[in-house]
Design a protein around this motif. Structure first.
Motif, PDB file in Angstrom:
ATOM      1  N   SER A  74       0.823  -1.222   0.000  1.00 29.78           N
ATOM      2  CA  SER A  74       0.000   0.000   0.000  1.00 29.78           C
ATOM      3  C   SER A  74       0.851   1.263   0.000  1.00 29.78           C
ATOM      4  CB  SER A  74      -0.913   0.026   1.228  1.00 29.78           C
ATOM      5  OG  SER A  74      -1.774  -1.093   1.240  1.00 29.78           O
ATOM      6  N   ARG A  75       0.265   2.316  -0.542  1.00 22.94           N
ATOM      7  CA  ARG A  75       0.845   3.661  -0.412  1.00 22.94           C
ATOM      8  C   ARG A  75       0.071   4.349   0.703  1.00 22.94           C
ATOM      9  NH1 ARG A  75      -0.068   8.822  -3.634  1.00 22.94           N
ATOM     10  NH2 ARG A  75       1.764  10.097  -3.165  1.00 22.94           N
ATOM     11  N   ALA A  76       0.764   4.621   1.808  1.00 23.11           N
ATOM     12  CA  ALA A  76       0.095   5.137   3.002  1.00 23.11           C
ATOM     13  C   ALA A  76       0.571   6.551   3.322  1.00 23.11           C
ATOM     14  CB  ALA A  76       0.357   4.217   4.189  1.00 23.11           C
ATOM     15  N   ALA A  77      -0.271   7.265   4.064  1.00 28.62           N
ATOM     16  CA  ALA A  77       0.072   8.621   4.504  1.00 28.62           C
ATOM     17  C   ALA A  77      -0.276   8.780   5.977  1.00 28.62           C
ATOM     18  CB  ALA A  77      -0.670   9.662   3.674  1.00 28.62           C
ATOM     19  N   VAL A  78       0.654   9.360   6.717  1.00 26.19           N
ATOM     20  CA  VAL A  78       0.406   9.732   8.118  1.00 26.19           C
ATOM     21  C   VAL A  78       0.084  11.221   8.128  1.00 26.19           C
ATOM     22  CG1 VAL A  78       1.369   9.869  10.434  1.00 26.19           C
ATOM     23  CG2 VAL A  78       2.026   7.973   8.926  1.00 26.19           C
ATOM     24  N   PHE A  79      -1.161  11.551   8.481  1.00 33.39           N
ATOM     25  CA  PHE A  79      -1.594  12.946   8.471  1.00 33.39           C
ATOM     26  C   PHE A  79      -1.296  13.627   9.808  1.00 33.39           C
ATOM     27  CE2 PHE A  79      -3.848  11.581   4.747  1.00 33.39           C
ATOM     28  CZ  PHE A  79      -3.965  12.729   3.971  1.00 33.39           C
ATOM     29  N   LEU A  80      -1.099  14.928   9.746  1.00 29.60           N
ATOM     30  CA  LEU A  80      -0.864  15.731  10.939  1.00 29.60           C
ATOM     31  C   LEU A  80      -2.021  15.551  11.920  1.00 29.60           C
ATOM     32  CD1 LEU A  80       0.951  17.907  12.308  1.00 29.60           C
ATOM     33  CD2 LEU A  80      -0.529  19.627  11.226  1.00 29.60           C
ATOM     34  N   MET A  81      -1.690  15.193  13.151  1.00 33.55           N
ATOM     35  CA  MET A  81      -2.733  14.978  14.151  1.00 33.55           C
ATOM     36  C   MET A  81      -3.417  16.290  14.523  1.00 33.55           C
ATOM     37  SD  MET A  81      -1.488  12.084  16.838  1.00 33.55           S
ATOM     38  CE  MET A  81      -0.011  12.940  17.316  1.00 33.55           C
ATOM     39  N   LYS A  82      -4.714  16.219  14.718  1.00 33.68           N
ATOM     40  CA  LYS A  82      -5.464  17.380  15.173  1.00 33.68           C
ATOM     41  C   LYS A  82      -5.105  17.670  16.631  1.00 33.68           C
ATOM     42  CE  LYS A  82      -9.504  16.726  12.199  1.00 33.68           C
ATOM     43  NZ  LYS A  82     -10.982  16.523  12.188  1.00 33.68           N
ATOM     44  N   SER A  83      -5.139  18.966  16.974  1.00 31.75           N
ATOM     45  CA  SER A  83      -4.836  19.348  18.348  1.00 31.75           C
ATOM     46  C   SER A  83      -5.351  20.755  18.595  1.00 31.75           C
ATOM     47  CB  SER A  83      -3.324  19.302  18.607  1.00 31.75           C
ATOM     48  OG  SER A  83      -2.663  20.303  17.860  1.00 31.75           O
ATOM     49  N   SER A  84      -5.332  21.168  19.844  1.00 26.68           N
ATOM     50  CA  SER A  84      -5.640  22.559  20.164  1.00 26.68           C
ATOM     51  C   SER A  84      -4.496  23.437  19.653  1.00 26.68           C
ATOM     52  CB  SER A  84      -5.804  22.729  21.679  1.00 26.68           C
ATOM     53  OG  SER A  84      -4.631  22.301  22.345  1.00 26.68           O
ATOM     54  N   ILE A  85      -4.752  24.729  19.534  1.00 26.02           N
ATOM     55  CA  ILE A  85      -3.756  25.649  18.966  1.00 26.02           C
ATOM     56  C   ILE A  85      -2.463  25.631  19.775  1.00 26.02           C
ATOM     57  CG2 ILE A  85      -3.253  28.078  18.495  1.00 26.02           C
ATOM     58  CD1 ILE A  85      -6.195  28.461  17.848  1.00 26.02           C
ATOM     59  N   ASP A  86      -2.581  25.597  21.103  1.00 23.51           N
ATOM     60  CA  ASP A  86      -1.381  25.661  21.939  1.00 23.51           C
ATOM     61  C   ASP A  86      -0.598  24.350  21.962  1.00 23.51           C
ATOM     62  OD1 ASP A  86      -3.269  24.277  23.327  1.00 23.51           O
ATOM     63  OD2 ASP A  86      -2.942  25.269  25.249  1.00 23.51           O
ATOM     64  N   ALA A  87      -1.132  23.307  21.324  1.00 22.09           N
ATOM     65  CA  ALA A  87      -0.430  22.016  21.291  1.00 22.09           C
ATOM     66  C   ALA A  87       0.033  21.654  19.882  1.00 22.09           C
ATOM     67  CB  ALA A  87      -1.330  20.920  21.849  1.00 22.09           C
ATOM     68  N   GLN A  88       0.060  22.632  18.979  1.00 23.36           N
ATOM     69  CA  GLN A  88       0.437  22.336  17.598  1.00 23.36           C
ATOM     70  C   GLN A  88       1.871  21.824  17.484  1.00 23.36           C
ATOM     71  OE1 GLN A  88      -0.456  25.863  15.328  1.00 23.36           O
ATOM     72  NE2 GLN A  88      -2.599  25.280  15.044  1.00 23.36           N
ATOM     73  N   GLY A  89       2.763  22.392  18.298  1.00 22.25           N
ATOM     74  CA  GLY A  89       4.145  21.934  18.275  1.00 22.25           C
ATOM     75  C   GLY A  89       4.269  20.477  18.708  1.00 22.25           C
ATOM     76  N   VAL A  90       3.509  20.104  19.717  1.00 18.25           N
ATOM     77  CA  VAL A  90       3.498  18.716  20.182  1.00 18.25           C
ATOM     78  C   VAL A  90       2.913  17.811  19.106  1.00 18.25           C
ATOM     79  CG1 VAL A  90       2.620  17.132  21.939  1.00 18.25           C
ATOM     80  CG2 VAL A  90       3.320  19.431  22.587  1.00 18.25           C
ATOM     81  N   SER A  91       1.841  18.280  18.435  1.00 20.28           N
ATOM     82  CA  SER A  91       1.205  17.502  17.374  1.00 20.28           C
ATOM     83  C   SER A  91       2.184  17.225  16.230  1.00 20.28           C
ATOM     84  CB  SER A  91      -0.020  18.252  16.845  1.00 20.28           C
ATOM     85  OG  SER A  91      -0.540  17.613  15.705  1.00 20.28           O
ATOM     86  N   GLU A  92       2.941  18.233  15.817  1.00 20.34           N
ATOM     87  CA  GLU A  92       3.911  18.056  14.733  1.00 20.34           C
ATOM     88  C   GLU A  92       5.001  17.061  15.138  1.00 20.34           C
ATOM     89  OE1 GLU A  92       5.327  21.951  13.924  1.00 20.34           O
ATOM     90  OE2 GLU A  92       3.419  22.654  13.057  1.00 20.34           O
ATOM     91  N   TYR A  93       5.454  17.179  16.358  1.00 16.29           N
ATOM     92  CA  TYR A  93       6.498  16.274  16.854  1.00 16.29           C
ATOM     93  C   TYR A  93       6.013  14.824  16.871  1.00 16.29           C
ATOM     94  CZ  TYR A  93       9.274  13.823  20.391  1.00 16.29           C
ATOM     95  OH  TYR A  93      10.009  12.883  21.067  1.00 16.29           O
TER      96      TYR A  93
END
Length: 227
Positions: A74-93
């Motif tokens: 399969s060709r798979a994709a891991v999408f950016l996890m949803k989060s609150s605005i103040d947790a965007q850095g944690v979500s990207e990590y």
């Protein structure tokens, strides 16, 4: 003669009075030194106990499992996890960590990281079909709590593995971790000296570290269904 006798009696009274005062001070000092926690952390300790016992529920549940192993080709994709605005850095990590772990474990032939943001799952699946993805991995940081001396740290993540062509969820789970409050050392001061009262755990992980543990555990679950 009488004057000398009176002088001796006076000196004795002064000496006895001084000794009595010294004894009283010594008793007071012992009573304070013997119970330093009364003046330092008795209320704090109670609050800490309540904080630990009243932590929010931490769910670790798998609601849907795949009927068949994930196709390796399969060709798979891991999408950016949803989060609150103040947790965007944690979500990207955490999204980047999930991508790297799945690459290392060779869950799929092609695994891409995708940072596109969507308002709803329908739009995300349509985008995935247009991009020719066979599998998408989407997640959300549900609860993130920054702990302190009296408060537990917590990280809760919801994750799905979806076939965007059929819009079928292949795997759906909640995973969570809680850590004890981050603590130091309390001291009480008596007569200029510091006495340690209670030692605390200085290695309690923060939400970012807890999130890494959760992602590692989720990736282990996904690999269980490897073809």
């Amino acid at each position: 003669m009488a004057t000398r006798l009176i002088s001796r009696i006076t000196r004795r009274r002064i000496t006895m009075s001084a000794a009595l005062v010294a004894v009283m001070l010594a008793v007071a000092a012992c009573s304070v030194a013997g119970k330093p926690e009364v003046t330092v952390i008795s209320a704090k300790h109670k609050t800490l106990t309540q904080s630990e016992s009243e932590a929010p529920p931490c769910l670790n549940e798998i609601y849907i499992t795949p009927e068949n192993p994930f196709p390796f080709g399969s060709r798979a994709a891991v999408f950016l996890m949803k989060s609150s605005i103040d947790a965007q850095g944690v979500s990207e990590y955490l999204t980047d960590l999930m991508h790297k772990l799945l690459l290392q474990r060779q869950l799929f032939h092609i695994i891409e990281r995708n940072d596109e943001i969507f308002n709803d799952l329908k739009s995300q699946m349509k985008y995935a079909r247009d991009k020719k993805y066979d599998i998408i991995i989407v997640g959300e940081i549900e609860k993130i709590i920054m702990g302190g001396e009296l408060r537990q740290s917590m990280m809760s993540i919801k994750m799905r593995v979806i076939n965007p062509k059929t819009e079928v969820t292949l795997l759906y789970l909640d995973h969570c971790r809680v850590a004890p409050p981050r603590r130091g050392i309390s001291f009480t001061d008596f007569d200029g000296l510091n006495f340690p009262v209670k030692f605390y755990d200085m290695k309690a992980p923060l939400p970012r570290q807890l999130g890494a543990l959760v992602i590692a555990e989720i990736s282990n679950i996904l690999v269980q269904f490897k073809e």
